[in-house]
Motif scaffolding. Sequence first.
Motif, PDB file in Angstrom:
ATOM      1  N   ALA A 136       8.620  20.136 -15.659  1.00  0.00           N
ATOM      2  CA  ALA A 136       9.593  21.314 -15.320  1.00  0.00           C
ATOM      3  C   ALA A 136      10.778  21.084 -15.835  1.00  0.00           C
ATOM      4  O   ALA A 136      11.583  21.922 -16.157  1.00  0.00           O
ATOM      5  CB  ALA A 136       9.335  21.303 -13.677  1.00  0.00           C
ATOM      6  N   VAL A 137      11.395  19.814 -15.790  1.00  0.00           N
ATOM      7  CA  VAL A 137      12.777  19.562 -16.253  1.00  0.00           C
ATOM      8  C   VAL A 137      13.176  19.680 -17.617  1.00  0.00           C
ATOM      9  O   VAL A 137      13.814  20.562 -18.082  1.00  0.00           O
ATOM     10  CB  VAL A 137      13.259  18.022 -15.842  1.00  0.00           C
ATOM     11  N   LEU A 138      11.964  19.572 -18.309  1.00  0.00           N
ATOM     12  CA  LEU A 138      12.037  19.457 -20.033  1.00  0.00           C
ATOM     13  C   LEU A 138      12.138  20.853 -20.064  1.00  0.00           C
ATOM     14  O   LEU A 138      12.701  21.561 -21.244  1.00  0.00           O
ATOM     15  CB  LEU A 138      11.015  18.692 -20.581  1.00  0.00           C
TER      16      LEU A 138
ATOM     17  N   LEU B 191       7.064  17.145 -12.468  1.00  0.00           N
ATOM     18  CA  LEU B 191       8.650  17.199 -12.455  1.00  0.00           C
ATOM     19  C   LEU B 191       9.072  17.169 -13.811  1.00  0.00           C
ATOM     20  O   LEU B 191      10.115  17.817 -14.351  1.00  0.00           O
ATOM     21  CB  LEU B 191       8.863  16.193 -11.598  1.00  0.00           C
ATOM     22  N   VAL B 192       8.437  16.309 -14.646  1.00  0.00           N
ATOM     23  CA  VAL B 192       9.000  15.792 -15.933  1.00  0.00           C
ATOM     24  C   VAL B 192       8.900  17.189 -16.755  1.00  0.00           C
ATOM     25  O   VAL B 192       9.691  17.581 -17.323  1.00  0.00           O
ATOM     26  CB  VAL B 192       7.971  14.694 -16.845  1.00  0.00           C
TER      27      VAL B 192
ATOM     28  N   ILE C  67       7.119   2.975  -2.692  1.00  0.00           N
ATOM     29  CA  ILE C  67       7.529   4.452  -2.918  1.00  0.00           C
ATOM     30  C   ILE C  67       7.343   4.346  -4.449  1.00  0.00           C
ATOM     31  O   ILE C  67       7.805   3.674  -5.421  1.00  0.00           O
ATOM     32  CB  ILE C  67       8.651   4.712  -2.625  1.00  0.00           C
ATOM     33  N   PRO C  68       6.683   5.466  -5.203  1.00  0.00           N
ATOM     34  CA  PRO C  68       6.350   5.459  -6.620  1.00  0.00           C
ATOM     35  C   PRO C  68       7.777   5.586  -7.247  1.00  0.00           C
ATOM     36  O   PRO C  68       8.368   6.603  -6.827  1.00  0.00           O
ATOM     37  CB  PRO C  68       5.313   6.616  -6.715  1.00  0.00           C
ATOM     38  N   GLU C  69       7.954   4.875  -8.202  1.00  0.00           N
ATOM     39  CA  GLU C  69       9.191   5.125  -8.837  1.00  0.00           C
ATOM     40  C   GLU C  69       8.907   6.113 -10.075  1.00  0.00           C
ATOM     41  O   GLU C  69       9.782   6.751 -10.729  1.00  0.00           O
ATOM     42  CB  GLU C  69       9.694   3.870  -9.603  1.00  0.00           C
ATOM     43  N   ASP C  70       7.537   6.484 -10.513  1.00  0.00           N
ATOM     44  CA  ASP C  70       7.191   7.177 -11.509  1.00  0.00           C
ATOM     45  C   ASP C  70       7.636   8.512 -11.230  1.00  0.00           C
ATOM     46  O   ASP C  70       7.554   9.179 -10.311  1.00  0.00           O
ATOM     47  CB  ASP C  70       5.789   7.093 -12.001  1.00  0.00           C
ATOM     48  N   ALA C  71       8.150   9.242 -12.061  1.00  0.00           N
ATOM     49  CA  ALA C  71       8.378  10.668 -12.003  1.00  0.00           C
ATOM     50  C   ALA C  71       7.191  11.336 -12.018  1.00  0.00           C
ATOM     51  O   ALA C  71       6.314  11.362 -12.686  1.00  0.00           O
ATOM     52  CB  ALA C  71       9.475  11.291 -12.925  1.00  0.00           C
ATOM     53  N   PRO C  72       6.769  12.374 -10.968  1.00  0.00           N
ATOM     54  CA  PRO C  72       5.353  13.163 -10.981  1.00  0.00           C
ATOM     55  C   PRO C  72       5.649  13.804 -12.400  1.00  0.00           C
ATOM     56  O   PRO C  72       6.656  14.409 -12.954  1.00  0.00           O
ATOM     57  CB  PRO C  72       5.708  14.138  -9.841  1.00  0.00           C
ATOM     58  N   GLU C  73       4.431  13.947 -12.970  1.00  0.00           N
ATOM     59  CA  GLU C  73       4.363  14.808 -14.390  1.00  0.00           C
ATOM     60  C   GLU C  73       4.738  16.069 -14.321  1.00  0.00           C
ATOM     61  O   GLU C  73       5.322  16.612 -15.047  1.00  0.00           O
ATOM     62  CB  GLU C  73       2.737  14.495 -14.748  1.00  0.00           C
TER      63      GLU C  73
ATOM     64  N   ASP D  15       0.855  -1.074  -0.139  1.00  0.00           N
ATOM     65  CA  ASP D  15       0.157  -0.053   0.115  1.00  0.00           C
ATOM     66  C   ASP D  15       0.529   1.391   0.060  1.00  0.00           C
ATOM     67  O   ASP D  15       0.430   2.420  -0.521  1.00  0.00           O
ATOM     68  CB  ASP D  15      -0.850  -0.053   1.396  1.00  0.00           C
ATOM     69  N   ASP D  16       2.172   1.507   0.558  1.00  0.00           N
ATOM     70  CA  ASP D  16       2.850   2.489   0.464  1.00  0.00           C
ATOM     71  C   ASP D  16       4.192   2.210  -0.168  1.00  0.00           C
ATOM     72  O   ASP D  16       5.053   2.724   0.381  1.00  0.00           O
ATOM     73  CB  ASP D  16       3.164   2.825   1.995  1.00  0.00           C
TER      74      ASP D  16
END
Lengths: 85, 210
Positions: A77-79, A74-75, A66-72, A63-64
């Motif tokens: 902001a980086v690009l 963040l993606v 840690i999500p490995e996906d990068a938050p949208e 249930d907890d």
Amino acid sequence: MEDLRCREFTDFLLAYLDGELDPRARAAFEEHLQACPPCRDYLDSYRRTVELVGTAWSPCGPDDAIPEDAPEELVHAVLEARRRA
Amino acid sequence: MAPARPESPNDPKSAPDPAAEERLVIALRSRDEDAYEQLVRAHGGRMLAVARRLLGDSEDAPDAVQEAFVSAFRSIDSFEGQARLSTWLHRIVVNAALMKLRTRRRKPEQPIDDLLPTFEADGHHREPGKPWQPAARLEQREVHRLVRENIAKLPDAYRTVLVLRDIEELDTAEVAALLEVNAGVVKTRLHRARQALRTLLDPHLRADRE
């Protein structure tokens, strides 16, 4: 190194756990450990602290995880930052 | 069973296909827009977790990740391919987070000396330790929260070393180089950080509190 006291025992803990004490110091450390219950408890709680630090961010169950996906956001902001750079 | 550690960049189970990684690096070197996005999607989540362990849940953490990626894109030509991409990116985000730590305003901190063990004049413990509860009797999620909250209370100089050595699993020499101090300083700070955290956890975990 004979007559090692709690203060020195505590100072040498890290070197003891890292295997960095020379044989004579290690023997004195272990002799004190045998004879001093408060230092045995201290060593145990110090070791437990190190273990707890190592697992403090681990998931406890599915249930907890840690999500490995990068938050949208963040993606994006980086690009965006790359385009501006 | 002991819980798993957070995924390490050196963890073989997270090993990507080396051929796919090589293709990605070639695409990044040719400034391929899709490759940039692929890199961020593949590594951004883990890099954000690293930044948060060093910087907390502030806006500084995503900012550090953003700066780390921009720096990685710029220096992709210097990536030698001997290390894994994840290991290379891990070092870059650690560096970016440390830069943020150096520049942000210091919050008031409890002096570390207040959290270290004290001794009588004859060298014996002033407050002898008591045994802690067996791990099996503790609610794991609650203990993790407790440990994270108390790590956050440590002064930055000590918390940083604790996180880099005991969580990010960098060795003493790497931490010394990142912080621009000698190995002896890293060892002293690590020992004091562990002792201080032990002091903070002690009232919650000792067996006689039940």
